[in-house]
Design a protein around this motif. Sequence first.
Motif, short mmCIF file in Angstrom:
data_model
loop_
_atom_site.label_atom_id
_atom_site.label_comp_id
_atom_site.label_asym_id
_atom_site.label_seq_id
_atom_site.Cartn_x
_atom_site.Cartn_y
_atom_site.Cartn_z
N LEU A 1 0.82 -1.20 0.00
CA LEU A 1 0.00 0.00 0.00
C LEU A 1 0.86 1.26 0.00
O LEU A 1 2.06 1.21 0.22
N ALA A 2 0.21 2.38 -0.25
CA ALA A 2 0.83 3.69 -0.12
C ALA A 2 0.14 4.45 1.00
O ALA A 2 -1.06 4.30 1.23
N VAL A 3 0.91 5.26 1.72
CA VAL A 3 0.38 6.13 2.76
C VAL A 3 0.07 7.50 2.15
O VAL A 3 0.87 8.05 1.39
N VAL A 4 -1.11 8.03 2.47
CA VAL A 4 -1.53 9.36 2.01
C VAL A 4 -1.58 10.27 3.23
O VAL A 4 -2.24 9.93 4.23
N ALA A 5 -0.89 11.41 3.18
CA ALA A 5 -0.82 12.30 4.35
C ALA A 5 -1.16 13.72 3.95
O ALA A 5 -0.71 14.21 2.91
N THR A 6 -1.95 14.40 4.79
CA THR A 6 -2.35 15.77 4.50
C THR A 6 -2.69 16.49 5.79
O THR A 6 -2.88 15.86 6.84
N ALA A 7 -2.79 17.80 5.73
CA ALA A 7 -3.27 18.62 6.85
C ALA A 7 -4.02 19.81 6.28
O ALA A 7 -3.63 20.37 5.26
N ASP A 8 -5.10 20.20 6.94
CA ASP A 8 -5.88 21.34 6.48
C ASP A 8 -6.61 21.95 7.67
O ASP A 8 -7.22 21.23 8.45
N PHE A 9 -6.55 23.26 7.80
CA PHE A 9 -7.26 23.95 8.87
C PHE A 9 -7.54 25.37 8.42
O PHE A 9 -6.87 25.89 7.52
N PHE A 10 -8.54 26.00 9.03
CA PHE A 10 -8.88 27.37 8.65
C PHE A 10 -9.73 28.04 9.72
O PHE A 10 -10.20 27.41 10.66
N THR A 11 -9.91 29.34 9.54
CA THR A 11 -10.74 30.15 10.43
C THR A 11 -12.22 29.84 10.20
O THR A 11 -12.58 29.20 9.21
N PRO A 12 -13.12 30.28 11.09
CA PRO A 12 -14.53 29.91 10.97
C PRO A 12 -15.15 30.34 9.64
O PRO A 12 -14.98 31.48 9.20
N VAL A 13 -15.86 29.42 9.03
CA VAL A 13 -16.55 29.70 7.78
C VAL A 13 -18.04 29.91 8.02
O VAL A 13 -18.75 30.49 7.19
N VAL A 14 -18.53 29.42 9.16
CA VAL A 14 -19.91 29.64 9.59
C VAL A 14 -19.88 29.94 11.08
O VAL A 14 -18.89 29.71 11.77
N ASP A 15 -20.98 30.46 11.59
CA ASP A 15 -21.04 30.84 13.00
C ASP A 15 -21.34 29.67 13.93
O ASP A 15 -20.94 29.69 15.09
N ASP A 16 -22.05 28.67 13.44
CA ASP A 16 -22.38 27.52 14.27
C ASP A 16 -21.13 26.67 14.50
O ASP A 16 -20.54 26.18 13.54
N PRO A 17 -20.69 26.49 15.75
CA PRO A 17 -19.42 25.79 15.98
C PRO A 17 -19.45 24.32 15.56
O PRO A 17 -18.44 23.80 15.06
N TYR A 18 -20.57 23.66 15.77
CA TYR A 18 -20.68 22.26 15.38
C TYR A 18 -20.56 22.12 13.87
O TYR A 18 -19.84 21.25 13.36
N ASP A 19 -21.26 22.98 13.13
CA ASP A 19 -21.17 22.94 11.67
C ASP A 19 -19.76 23.28 11.19
O ASP A 19 -19.26 22.67 10.23
N TRP A 20 -19.13 24.26 11.84
CA TRP A 20 -17.75 24.58 11.45
C TRP A 20 -16.84 23.36 11.61
O TRP A 20 -16.02 23.05 10.75
N GLY A 21 -16.99 22.66 12.72
CA GLY A 21 -16.20 21.46 12.94
C GLY A 21 -16.44 20.41 11.88
O GLY A 21 -15.50 19.76 11.38
N ARG A 22 -17.70 20.22 11.52
CA ARG A 22 -18.03 19.23 10.48
C ARG A 22 -17.44 19.63 9.13
O ARG A 22 -16.88 18.79 8.42
N ILE A 23 -17.56 20.90 8.79
CA ILE A 23 -17.05 21.38 7.51
C ILE A 23 -15.53 21.24 7.44
O ILE A 23 -14.98 20.76 6.44
N ALA A 24 -14.84 21.65 8.51
CA ALA A 24 -13.38 21.59 8.51
C ALA A 24 -12.90 20.14 8.41
O ALA A 24 -11.91 19.85 7.73
N ALA A 25 -13.57 19.22 9.08
CA ALA A 25 -13.18 17.81 9.02
C ALA A 25 -13.42 17.25 7.63
O ALA A 25 -12.56 16.55 7.07
N ALA A 26 -14.59 17.52 7.05
CA ALA A 26 -14.87 17.03 5.70
C ALA A 26 -13.87 17.58 4.70
O ALA A 26 -13.44 16.88 3.77
N ASN A 27 -13.48 18.83 4.89
CA ASN A 27 -12.51 19.46 4.00
C ASN A 27 -11.14 18.78 4.10
O ASN A 27 -10.47 18.55 3.10
#
Length: 341
Positions: free
Chosen positions: A72-98
């Motif tokens: 197999l091959a290992v795939v590695a990445t990192a991604d983070f950003f400032t709030p894109v929406v005001d709802d904290p739960y939704d922001w967490g979901r969006i950032a994780a999906a991204n």
Amino acid sequence: MATATTQAGMRLTQYAHGGGCACKIPPGELEEVVAGLTGRGPAGGGAADLLVGLDSGDDAAVVRLPGGPGALAVVATADFFTPVVDDPYDWGRIAAANALSDVYAMGGTPLVAVNLLAWPREVLPFELAREVLRGGLDIAAEAGCHVGGGHSVDDPEPKYGMAVTGVADPERLLRNDTGRPGVPLSLTKPLGLGVLNNRHKATGEVFPEAVAAMVGLNRDAAAAALAAGAVCATDVTGFGLLGHVFKMARASGVTAVIDVSAVPFLDGAAAAAREGFVSGGTRRNLAWVAPHTDFGSADELTRLLLADAQTSGGLLVAGEVPGAPVVGELVARREHPLVLR
């Protein structure tokens, strides 16, 4: 139209200068910074091969594990950003999906993630941070990806994301430098996330369709692309459709022709752009691709929408994906690597 609220009555987007992937360093400036910093193996050689590094500006790094055929091959990445929406739960979901999207964009399967959290601890209550982390955990669980802790810092601006590790078949990767003439281009999510998020930040209006698009995993789209025999793809995020398709065309040595009338947009996106809710990141995206693009008859509004800085956007696949619109094709290299028709 509903407006945003949080448990603590605070609007998270008001605590950051930018929002989502629109706060990325502009692509032209970033390329100058990393120029010449291509991937290098360990001194004296190593047991693993770097298959994808900085060279083509792809979505994640890929390293082939030792073990001969079938390894197999290992795939590695990192991604983070400032709030894109005001709802904290939704922001967490969006950032994780991204963050997970980078693994899917390479044709991989995410296995484990660690949280990356920056928090203004004396300004925003930790109950909001907990909701952000809960959102990320729920999306990771939906993806079948473990979350094994993470790292946090005290920071003037809130930021959240993940570092994700996955696996892939090294012989069946989706790369951005393997496009070939004669192949259609499919787009698996509509555009317009950037202008709607910018409107949300400015007015507090909530756009459920945009949130639903951003929290949607690119897992099924990637699986469908692989099943259809695709070998070339990228996800559409902070550099906009034009920026990401330009990177694909340039890396593959082809020209990408985009059929403007076929590109799907979220409801309200065009109106938001007309009313001026266009981020600085989007304008920088357009300025970056302009010297390399034949815009045809596309007007300024259309150009801005096509360059709109997306957050957790869809996959752009060189190939047909069931259920996804075909928005253009790759052709033999012309004067411009990017053409609108």
